[in-house]
Design a protein around this motif. Sequence first.
Motif, PDB file in Angstrom:
ATOM      1  N   ASN A   1     -13.368  20.174  -7.635  1.00  0.00           N
ATOM      2  CA  ASN A   1     -14.549  19.775  -8.395  1.00  0.00           C
ATOM      3  C   ASN A   1     -15.390  18.728  -7.662  1.00  0.00           C
ATOM      4  O   ASN A   1     -16.283  18.113  -8.256  1.00  0.00           O
ATOM      5  N   TRP A   2     -15.100  18.520  -6.402  1.00  0.00           N
ATOM      6  CA  TRP A   2     -15.789  17.538  -5.592  1.00  0.00           C
ATOM      7  C   TRP A   2     -15.625  16.111  -6.137  1.00  0.00           C
ATOM      8  O   TRP A   2     -16.521  15.282  -6.053  1.00  0.00           O
ATOM      9  N   ASP A   3     -14.449  15.842  -6.700  1.00  0.00           N
ATOM     10  CA  ASP A   3     -14.064  14.480  -7.060  1.00  0.00           C
ATOM     11  C   ASP A   3     -13.049  13.999  -6.036  1.00  0.00           C
ATOM     12  O   ASP A   3     -12.214  14.778  -5.547  1.00  0.00           O
ATOM     13  N   LEU A   4     -13.121  12.705  -5.718  1.00  0.00           N
ATOM     14  CA  LEU A   4     -12.140  12.163  -4.775  1.00  0.00           C
ATOM     15  C   LEU A   4     -10.729  12.319  -5.323  1.00  0.00           C
ATOM     16  O   LEU A   4     -10.480  12.086  -6.502  1.00  0.00           O
ATOM     17  N   ARG A   5      -9.820  12.733  -4.482  1.00  0.00           N
ATOM     18  CA  ARG A   5      -8.427  12.816  -4.886  1.00  0.00           C
ATOM     19  C   ARG A   5      -7.918  11.408  -5.195  1.00  0.00           C
ATOM     20  O   ARG A   5      -8.368  10.423  -4.603  1.00  0.00           O
ATOM     21  N   SER A   6      -6.985  11.330  -6.064  1.00  0.00           N
ATOM     22  CA  SER A   6      -6.536  10.030  -6.549  1.00  0.00           C
ATOM     23  C   SER A   6      -6.004   9.139  -5.451  1.00  0.00           C
ATOM     24  O   SER A   6      -6.134   7.919  -5.505  1.00  0.00           O
ATOM     25  N   ASN A   7      -5.428   9.736  -4.409  1.00  0.00           N
ATOM     26  CA  ASN A   7      -4.893   8.924  -3.326  1.00  0.00           C
ATOM     27  C   ASN A   7      -5.795   8.929  -2.097  1.00  0.00           C
ATOM     28  O   ASN A   7      -5.403   8.514  -1.021  1.00  0.00           O
ATOM     29  N   ALA A   8      -7.049   9.428  -2.273  1.00  0.00           N
ATOM     30  CA  ALA A   8      -7.921   9.572  -1.102  1.00  0.00           C
ATOM     31  C   ALA A   8      -8.871   8.411  -0.929  1.00  0.00           C
ATOM     32  O   ALA A   8      -9.327   8.150   0.168  1.00  0.00           O
ATOM     33  N   GLY A   9      -9.219   7.728  -1.993  1.00  0.00           N
ATOM     34  CA  GLY A   9     -10.146   6.621  -1.820  1.00  0.00           C
ATOM     35  C   GLY A   9     -10.254   5.758  -3.059  1.00  0.00           C
ATOM     36  O   GLY A   9     -10.465   6.271  -4.151  1.00  0.00           O
ATOM     37  N   THR A  10     -10.061   4.490  -2.940  1.00  0.00           N
ATOM     38  CA  THR A  10     -10.279   3.534  -4.020  1.00  0.00           C
ATOM     39  C   THR A  10     -10.964   2.333  -3.421  1.00  0.00           C
ATOM     40  O   THR A  10     -11.284   2.294  -2.240  1.00  0.00           O
ATOM     41  N   MET A  11     -11.155   1.337  -4.257  1.00  0.00           N
ATOM     42  CA  MET A  11     -11.813   0.116  -3.773  1.00  0.00           C
ATOM     43  C   MET A  11     -10.986  -0.592  -2.715  1.00  0.00           C
ATOM     44  O   MET A  11     -11.518  -1.343  -1.908  1.00  0.00           O
ATOM     45  N   THR A  12      -9.684  -0.358  -2.675  1.00  0.00           N
ATOM     46  CA  THR A  12      -8.841  -1.136  -1.780  1.00  0.00           C
ATOM     47  C   THR A  12      -8.241  -0.314  -0.649  1.00  0.00           C
ATOM     48  O   THR A  12      -7.699  -0.882   0.282  1.00  0.00           O
ATOM     49  N   THR A  13      -8.305   1.034  -0.749  1.00  0.00           N
ATOM     50  CA  THR A  13      -7.680   1.864   0.275  1.00  0.00           C
ATOM     51  C   THR A  13      -8.554   1.907   1.519  1.00  0.00           C
ATOM     52  O   THR A  13      -9.756   2.092   1.437  1.00  0.00           O
ATOM     53  N   GLU A  14      -7.927   1.773   2.680  1.00  0.00           N
ATOM     54  CA  GLU A  14      -8.635   1.825   3.955  1.00  0.00           C
ATOM     55  C   GLU A  14      -8.022   2.922   4.802  1.00  0.00           C
ATOM     56  O   GLU A  14      -6.803   2.966   4.982  1.00  0.00           O
ATOM     57  N   HIS A  15      -8.875   3.810   5.314  1.00  0.00           N
ATOM     58  CA  HIS A  15      -8.415   4.938   6.126  1.00  0.00           C
ATOM     59  C   HIS A  15      -8.664   4.602   7.590  1.00  0.00           C
ATOM     60  O   HIS A  15      -9.796   4.309   7.975  1.00  0.00           O
ATOM     61  N   PHE A  16      -7.594   4.674   8.395  1.00  0.00           N
ATOM     62  CA  PHE A  16      -7.727   4.373   9.812  1.00  0.00           C
ATOM     63  C   PHE A  16      -7.951   5.659  10.601  1.00  0.00           C
ATOM     64  O   PHE A  16      -7.224   6.647  10.437  1.00  0.00           O
ATOM     65  N   ILE A  17      -8.974   5.664  11.467  1.00  0.00           N
ATOM     66  CA  ILE A  17      -9.270   6.795  12.351  1.00  0.00           C
ATOM     67  C   ILE A  17      -9.420   6.239  13.764  1.00  0.00           C
ATOM     68  O   ILE A  17     -10.268   5.377  14.013  1.00  0.00           O
ATOM     69  N   ASP A  18      -8.616   6.720  14.656  1.00  0.00           N
ATOM     70  CA  ASP A  18      -8.611   6.220  16.033  1.00  0.00           C
ATOM     71  C   ASP A  18      -9.646   6.983  16.865  1.00  0.00           C
ATOM     72  O   ASP A  18      -9.315   7.789  17.733  1.00  0.00           O
ATOM     73  N   ARG A  19     -10.944   6.733  16.561  1.00  0.00           N
ATOM     74  CA  ARG A  19     -12.046   7.383  17.269  1.00  0.00           C
ATOM     75  C   ARG A  19     -13.106   6.349  17.630  1.00  0.00           C
ATOM     76  O   ARG A  19     -12.976   5.165  17.317  1.00  0.00           O
TER      77      ARG A  19
END
Length: 443
Positions: free
Chosen positions: A40-58
């Motif tokens: 439904n084009w909603d963020l998955r519960s574990n995909a993004g919140t105010m505190t979650t940070e996703h690391f990408i080595d690029r």
Amino acid sequence: MGVQKDRVRFNVGGRVFETTATTLANAGRNSLFGAMFDENWDLRSNAGTMTTEHFIDRNPDCFAVLLDLLRTGELYIPSNVPEKLLYREALFYGLLDHVRAAKWGPFDGNMLRLARSIRGLAPGDGTAIRAGPDGGCCVAHGSMVHVYDWMLEEHPPISLDYQRVNDAIWVDSENIVISACERLGRDEGGIGLFSSLTGELRYKFRVTHENQVKSYTGGALSFNSDYKLFSSCKGRSNEYGIGVWDQVTGKQVDFFYEPAGWSLGEADKLQWLHGTNCLLVATLFPRKDNCYISLLDFRDKSMVWLWSDIGAPLTDERRVRDAIAMEETHSVCVVNEYEDLGFMDLRRSVGSVRWSSRSRLMKGKMVDEPCYPKLALHEGQLFSSMNDSISVFSGPDWVLTSRLRNSYGGSICDFSIGGDRLFSLHSEENVFDVWETRPPPIM
């Protein structure tokens, strides 16, 4: 999709970026960011919140450019970011289509601008150019085919071992079919499928006559939506006509033999007509002393429409140099040496040319090495090359609406449209031009 309030934070190569789910959704389902959303084009519960940070080595500089592209729809590349590096990073994130769309807009012949002129590395003049589906192209020089991706970076060339290339056609962005002349005394020539990335021959398309594999010269190429490949074929005995192969397996599935008194095996152009399920076959002067244009129906092996200038009084002003079918108007358009357009009605079993004189502007201004005109039809616009320019005709009456011209390189010997670009190949210099439509302004 409703407005997302969730913010998403990324750490890319040590730099922190913060954006919204709405911005990321602009990347589309097939991007790296698409996996962060549910159906439904909603963020998955574990995909993004105010505190979650996703690391990408690029590369963080490239990420900043691409993130801004998703936010605004505009592409701005700062001087410290090499374009090739940005394209590599866009490929990683699945955003190459977004970058292409931002660099040039939907194709419109009346809005084209010269983007680049590319000088080739091969000696001698080019003979043919073919646009790829993703904005790249290939250029034939004798027995070599030089392949360029949409970034106009050259890939390893395709070598046909001194066999002259007659035509080329893109199957997709990774595969090219090439036809070539037969070499006497050797089982070579014909048609092959090649990798556009490595130049490797994947398989050959064989011609079988009376259960024997025959050597032949492959000519003009076309294919249809049912994955059938068509080519004019010229063999040493009875293998004159139009061959048909399954482009997936490479196996021959049909052959339309050339009838007496007609010409198919040496055709200059093939064009599949999707509405009528027929193949236009055109053999033109000067390959033959006379011109032959016909529509073939492979379902019952019949020639359902034909035209030839045999028996007609011929002058240079009435010599047909190219032809193209226009299904929407049930007609065939032809062009002469002076860029006069002629039209024939496909609803009549035997065609006759109705000429429309447009060309006297060019009379008396021929360049030192003139090239025969070529025709193309794209998105309801008709294109015709003449010497060092390309004319664009629009509307039901095919009114001349614009002309493309670049003074560098001399006469245009071939041009091709695809991937929202027009490529024109010059004969006097080893150079081709790339024409693009400017992207629409962001309101």
